[in-house]
Design a protein around this motif. Structure first.
Motif, short mmCIF file in Angstrom:
data_model
loop_
_atom_site.label_atom_id
_atom_site.label_comp_id
_atom_site.label_asym_id
_atom_site.label_seq_id
_atom_site.Cartn_x
_atom_site.Cartn_y
_atom_site.Cartn_z
N SER A 8 0.78 -1.12 -0.13
CA SER A 8 -0.16 0.11 -0.05
C SER A 8 0.79 1.15 0.12
N THR A 9 0.38 2.35 -0.54
CA THR A 9 1.00 3.50 -0.47
C THR A 9 0.28 4.54 0.34
N ARG A 10 0.96 5.74 0.77
CA ARG A 10 0.46 6.91 1.31
C ARG A 10 1.05 8.02 0.63
N THR A 11 0.60 8.66 -0.37
CA THR A 11 0.97 9.73 -1.15
C THR A 11 0.87 10.98 -0.22
N MET A 12 2.05 11.57 -0.11
CA MET A 12 2.13 13.08 0.44
C MET A 12 1.83 13.99 -0.49
N ARG A 57 5.99 9.61 -1.51
CA ARG A 57 5.16 8.65 -1.20
C ARG A 57 5.82 7.93 0.01
N TYR A 79 5.88 3.78 0.79
CA TYR A 79 5.38 2.54 0.60
C TYR A 79 5.49 1.48 1.92
N GLU A 112 -3.84 6.26 -5.30
CA GLU A 112 -3.10 5.55 -4.33
C GLU A 112 -3.08 4.15 -4.57
N ASN A 113 -1.93 3.43 -4.25
CA ASN A 113 -1.76 2.03 -4.15
C ASN A 113 -1.48 1.51 -5.70
N GLN A 132 7.44 9.63 9.91
CA GLN A 132 6.74 9.00 8.87
C GLN A 132 6.95 7.59 8.48
#
Length: 281
Positions: A129-133, A161, A163, A191-192, A226
């Motif tokens: 999964s990703t968290r795009t900042m 991002r 990961y 995302e993802n 983070q």
């Protein structure tokens, strides 16, 4: 005694793991006459419990004081034993969350493969999964202009991002792509989704090779938060330039990589040294 304020007792948070530690504590024999220091003896016996599954992966570990009570030793002994296991990646310390038994580490082949981290881990069966900042288009800075060979009047798409593999942050990556090759990417990358997979599907762009440089580095306070690690945790800093089939730079990134989540695997093959039918090794 029942606590009504503050953090819950360890055995209330994770009864199964607490029982496992009590069981270990009853079997641990620390011999003060042995040549090995007490902390080494304790460390080895806790590691054995991890290796045999008595302490399950991802299970929570009690506080240092609770461990002192479990094993009947002083805090310096516990601190040295846990510190050693933590430095080897067997135990993970997460700020404001506690200590946990680390899951068995996999490895990532992205150092020598053409795939990115997302694709490599997905191929191995991990849930990625990703968290795009951030994702936006802007003029290139000096480094980006040099890498991509574009003027200051051109543009790049920047993507920041985190990961994660199986819920654990593995990299924090700042990616740059030449804007003229990826029109509208900032509006469609979800995302993802794999960056490489997306630009291959939308623009027919593929990566042929990549140059990567590694060094040890400490994250800033914000970067550590983070990544879910302590500020003084050493991470692997990676700088990378990926090239397309024509040899033009397609991606530039800088990343922090947490090798306690997954090791980096590099395969090295000796080139053939046979000349005129003779083996000259």
């Amino acid at each position: 005694m029942t606590r009504t304020r503050g953090r819950p007792r360890y055995d209330q948070e994770d009864a199964a793991a607490a029982e496992a530690f009590r069981s270990i504590g009853s079997k641990v024999h620390l011999d003060r006459d042995e040549a090995a220091p007490l902390w080494v003896q304790l460390r080895n016996q806790v590691e054995e419990a991890i290796n045999t599954g008595v302490l399950a992966a991802n299970s929570r570990i009690p506080s240092e004081q609770a461990l002192c009570d479990f094993f009947g030793v002083s805090r310096p002994v516990v601190r040295a034993a846990i510190g050693s296991l933590s430095s080897e990646g067997r135990i993970i310390k997460m700020p404001r969350k506690g200590m946990f038994v680390a899951a068995a580490r996999d490895h990532v082949d992205f150092m020598t493969a053409n795939l990115g981290v997302f694709d490599d881990l997905t191929a191995k069966g991990h849930k990625v999964s990703t968290r795009t900042m951030e994702i936006y288009r802007c003029p290139p800075n000096e480094k980006e202009s040099s890498v991509f060979g574009i003027p200051a009047s051109g543009s790049v798409v920047r993507i920041s991002r985190i990961y994660m593999t199986d819920g654990a942050p593995i990299t924090m990556t700042r990616i740059s792509l030449p804007g003229h090759k990826v029109p509208g990417l900032e509006d469609v990358l979800g995302e993802n989704q794999s960056v490489f997979g997306t630009i291959r599907e939308l623009f027919g762009l593929t990566v042929k090779r990549a140059d990567r440089w590694l060094r040890a580095a400490l994250p800033t306070k914000e970067e550590a938060e983070q990544m879910g690690v302590a500020v003084n945790t050493p991470l692997i800093a990676i700088e990378s330039v990926a090239y397309d089939a024509e040899g033009a730079a397609l991606e530039y990134y800088e990343a922090f990589y947490n090798s306690s989540v997954a090791r980096i695997h590099m395969a090295v093959e000796q080139p053939s040294s046979t000349v005129n039918g003779l083996d000259r090794t």
